[in-house]
Design a protein around this motif. Structure first.
Motif, PDB file in Angstrom:
ATOM      1  N   THR A   1      19.681  11.759  -4.235  1.00  0.00           N
ATOM      2  CA  THR A   1      19.632  12.721  -5.228  1.00  0.00           C
ATOM      3  C   THR A   1      18.856  12.002  -6.399  1.00  0.00           C
ATOM      4  N   THR A   2      19.193  10.560  -6.408  1.00  0.00           N
ATOM      5  CA  THR A   2      18.752   9.262  -7.473  1.00  0.00           C
ATOM      6  C   THR A   2      17.199   9.299  -7.000  1.00  0.00           C
ATOM      7  N   ARG A   3      16.766   9.301  -5.835  1.00  0.00           N
ATOM      8  CA  ARG A   3      15.735   9.057  -5.555  1.00  0.00           C
ATOM      9  C   ARG A   3      14.477  10.068  -5.914  1.00  0.00           C
ATOM     10  N   ILE A   4      14.728  11.338  -6.308  1.00  0.00           N
ATOM     11  CA  ILE A   4      14.217  12.234  -6.874  1.00  0.00           C
ATOM     12  C   ILE A   4      13.858  11.989  -8.442  1.00  0.00           C
ATOM     13  N   TYR A   5      14.780  11.360  -9.004  1.00  0.00           N
ATOM     14  CA  TYR A   5      14.513  10.935 -10.650  1.00  0.00           C
ATOM     15  C   TYR A   5      13.507   9.906 -10.633  1.00  0.00           C
ATOM     16  N   THR A   6      13.553   8.938  -9.420  1.00  0.00           N
ATOM     17  CA  THR A   6      12.616   7.815  -9.641  1.00  0.00           C
ATOM     18  C   THR A   6      11.270   7.918  -8.947  1.00  0.00           C
ATOM     19  N   MET A   7      11.027   9.185  -8.647  1.00  0.00           N
ATOM     20  CA  MET A   7       9.619   9.364  -8.219  1.00  0.00           C
ATOM     21  C   MET A   7       8.496   9.198  -9.022  1.00  0.00           C
ATOM     22  N   GLU A   8       7.534   8.549  -8.770  1.00  0.00           N
ATOM     23  CA  GLU A   8       6.297   8.204  -9.523  1.00  0.00           C
ATOM     24  C   GLU A   8       4.967   8.984  -8.965  1.00  0.00           C
ATOM     25  N   SER A   9       4.369   9.278 -10.072  1.00  0.00           N
ATOM     26  CA  SER A   9       3.153   9.997  -9.911  1.00  0.00           C
ATOM     27  C   SER A   9       1.993   9.302  -8.858  1.00  0.00           C
ATOM     28  N   GLY A  10       1.121   9.897  -8.175  1.00  0.00           N
ATOM     29  CA  GLY A  10       0.389   9.197  -7.277  1.00  0.00           C
ATOM     30  C   GLY A  10      -0.390   8.154  -7.863  1.00  0.00           C
ATOM     31  N   THR A  11      -0.791   8.311  -9.285  1.00  0.00           N
ATOM     32  CA  THR A  11      -1.626   7.254 -10.050  1.00  0.00           C
ATOM     33  C   THR A  11      -1.211   5.876  -9.850  1.00  0.00           C
ATOM     34  N   GLU A  12       0.355   5.744  -9.991  1.00  0.00           N
ATOM     35  CA  GLU A  12       0.675   4.550 -10.175  1.00  0.00           C
ATOM     36  C   GLU A  12       0.641   3.900  -8.607  1.00  0.00           C
ATOM     37  N   HIS A  13       0.503   4.721  -7.537  1.00  0.00           N
ATOM     38  CA  HIS A  13       0.364   4.138  -6.182  1.00  0.00           C
ATOM     39  C   HIS A  13      -1.201   3.768  -5.896  1.00  0.00           C
ATOM     40  N   VAL A  14      -2.129   4.765  -6.563  1.00  0.00           N
ATOM     41  CA  VAL A  14      -3.615   4.198  -6.555  1.00  0.00           C
ATOM     42  C   VAL A  14      -3.657   2.787  -7.287  1.00  0.00           C
ATOM     43  N   LYS A  15      -3.038   2.757  -8.159  1.00  0.00           N
ATOM     44  CA  LYS A  15      -3.129   1.334  -9.009  1.00  0.00           C
ATOM     45  C   LYS A  15      -2.815   0.298  -8.087  1.00  0.00           C
ATOM     46  N   GLN A  16      -1.647   0.438  -7.266  1.00  0.00           N
ATOM     47  CA  GLN A  16      -1.249  -0.576  -6.592  1.00  0.00           C
ATOM     48  C   GLN A  16      -2.228  -0.934  -5.444  1.00  0.00           C
ATOM     49  N   LEU A  17      -2.638   0.150  -4.899  1.00  0.00           N
ATOM     50  CA  LEU A  17      -3.734  -0.132  -3.761  1.00  0.00           C
ATOM     51  C   LEU A  17      -4.996  -0.821  -4.237  1.00  0.00           C
ATOM     52  N   GLU A  18      -5.300  -0.432  -5.549  1.00  0.00           N
ATOM     53  CA  GLU A  18      -6.380  -1.227  -6.297  1.00  0.00           C
ATOM     54  C   GLU A  18      -6.296  -2.758  -6.312  1.00  0.00           C
ATOM     55  N   ARG A  19      -4.838  -2.989  -6.817  1.00  0.00           N
ATOM     56  CA  ARG A  19      -4.604  -4.333  -6.875  1.00  0.00           C
ATOM     57  C   ARG A  19      -4.522  -5.263  -5.759  1.00  0.00           C
ATOM     58  N   MET A  20      -4.365  -4.697  -4.284  1.00  0.00           N
ATOM     59  CA  MET A  20      -4.472  -5.256  -3.290  1.00  0.00           C
ATOM     60  C   MET A  20      -5.715  -5.870  -3.026  1.00  0.00           C
ATOM     61  N   GLY A  21      -6.707  -5.503  -3.443  1.00  0.00           N
ATOM     62  CA  GLY A  21      -8.138  -6.012  -3.187  1.00  0.00           C
ATOM     63  C   GLY A  21      -8.467  -6.094  -1.787  1.00  0.00           C
ATOM     64  N   LEU A  22      -8.295  -5.185  -0.945  1.00  0.00           N
ATOM     65  CA  LEU A  22      -8.661  -5.065   0.425  1.00  0.00           C
ATOM     66  C   LEU A  22      -9.934  -4.467   0.661  1.00  0.00           C
ATOM     67  N   VAL A  23     -10.572  -3.847  -0.183  1.00  0.00           N
ATOM     68  CA  VAL A  23     -11.973  -3.587  -0.009  1.00  0.00           C
ATOM     69  C   VAL A  23     -13.149  -4.410  -0.464  1.00  0.00           C
ATOM     70  N   LEU A  24     -13.802  -4.695   0.413  1.00  0.00           N
ATOM     71  CA  LEU A  24     -14.787  -6.012   0.472  1.00  0.00           C
ATOM     72  C   LEU A  24     -16.146  -5.505   0.104  1.00  0.00           C
ATOM     73  N   ASP A  25     -16.479  -4.251   0.507  1.00  0.00           N
ATOM     74  CA  ASP A  25     -17.904  -3.549   0.129  1.00  0.00           C
ATOM     75  C   ASP A  25     -18.035  -3.005  -0.921  1.00  0.00           C
ATOM     76  N   TYR A  26     -18.757  -3.465  -1.954  1.00  0.00           N
ATOM     77  CA  TYR A  26     -18.662  -2.846  -3.482  1.00  0.00           C
ATOM     78  C   TYR A  26     -20.272  -2.105  -3.402  1.00  0.00           C
ATOM     79  N   SER A  27     -20.984  -2.341  -2.454  1.00  0.00           N
ATOM     80  CA  SER A  27     -22.404  -1.807  -2.493  1.00  0.00           C
ATOM     81  C   SER A  27     -22.361  -0.090  -2.784  1.00  0.00           C
TER      82      SER A  27
END
Length: 287
Positions: free
Chosen positions: A261-287
């Motif tokens: 039940t507690t997990r439901i309360y801590t659920m985050e929006s997808g926006t935070e997960h996208v930010k985490q993916l961006e911080r990983m810096g694994l995309v190298l092609d910026y062209s």
């Protein structure tokens, strides 16, 4: 036990008997009220006809076209429990299968900034009681039904002992909150008992609190759909988990029996997960 071949009519008399049973089972007042509401809705659908599994299934189909899946399952659970009590488990129907959402919906999630605006607006409108009520729920994570345990005595000791759903737990009050509540009590002449009360000294009820909170929305520039007491509890949970990452401890603070039940309360929006993916810096092609 009532034989299944007997014609079963859902009546107010039988509902009263069921309510007595639920009280003996120590179900909360709010839970019983919800069951009664859902059962009466089912009774209206029956329109005086015998209750059968076929009619129950018809009602379920009707609900699918008018209600959200979670609401439907809640209503089905109320009627299933009633039939179980009658000794008719064969009349019960299966709930809808709902895939668990991975992310919360941003349009429903109250942010810290929006919470601040609500509190500030309440203070600007000189509604100190509402301002402190919002802060009390959000700073402790208590349910709106548990506000009755925030008393002058609890503020003096720094913690409130809350009894809910047959369980007792201690809710600790932050020092700054306790100070603010003590100042409020002195100004209002409240010397003992419940702090959040009406002019007649009775504890504020859910409907009054809901109405007062909604009245802040326009001035605070917060969407009304985000503003309700339980969303403050969710904000407390997300904030605590963001700092501590301790789900078990959070479950204790919220009074949950299961961390699921507690997990439901801590659920985050997808926006935070996208930010985490961006911080990983694994995309190298910026062209």
């Amino acid at each position: 036990m009532i034989p299944e071949q007997e014609i079963i009519l859902c009546t107010e008399e039988r509902l009263d008997e069921y309510v007595t049973y639920l009280r003996c089972e120590e179900r909360s007042t709010n839970t019983i009220a919800k069951y009664v509401h859902d059962l009466r809705t089912f009774f209206v659908f029956l329109a005086g006809h015998p209750a059968t599994k076929e009619r129950f299934l018809e009602w379920k189909e009707q609900l699918i076209s008018t209600h959200a899946p979670t609401s439907i399952n809640s209503m089905l659970a109320a009627v299933n429990g009633f039939f179980e009590w009658l000794g008719l488990p064969g009349f019960k129907v299966k709930p809808l299968k709902i895939q668990r959402e991975i992310f919360s919906r941003p349009e429903k999630e109250l942010t810290r900034d929006e919470y601040h605006r609500l509190v500030e607006t309440a203070d600007k409108q000189q509604n100190r009681r509402l301002s402190l009520l919002l802060q009390t729920i959000c700073a402790t994570g208590i349910r709106v039904s548990e506000l009755q345990y925030i008393t002058v005595e609890a503020v003096r000791s720094g913690r409130a002992v809350v009894d809910c759903k047959g369980k007792s737990r201690s809710v600790f009050l932050p020092v700054e909150l306790s100070r603010a509540l003590r100042r409020y009590c002195r100004k209002q002449g409240i010397e003992s008992g419940v702090i959040f009360r009406t002019k007649n000294g009775k504890p504020l009820d859910r409907s009054n609190i809901w109405k007062d909170m909604k009245a802040l929305c326009k001035s605070a520039c917060v969407e009304p759909d985000k503003v309700f007491p339980h969303n403050l509890r969710h904000l407390f949970a997300r904030t605590f988990y963001g700092l501590e990452k301790d789900l078990s401890r959070l479950a204790d603070l919220l009074g949950h029996s299961s961390v699921s039940t507690t997990r439901i309360y801590t659920m985050e929006s997808g926006t935070e997960h996208v930010k985490q993916l961006e911080r990983m810096g694994l995309v190298l092609d910026y062209s």
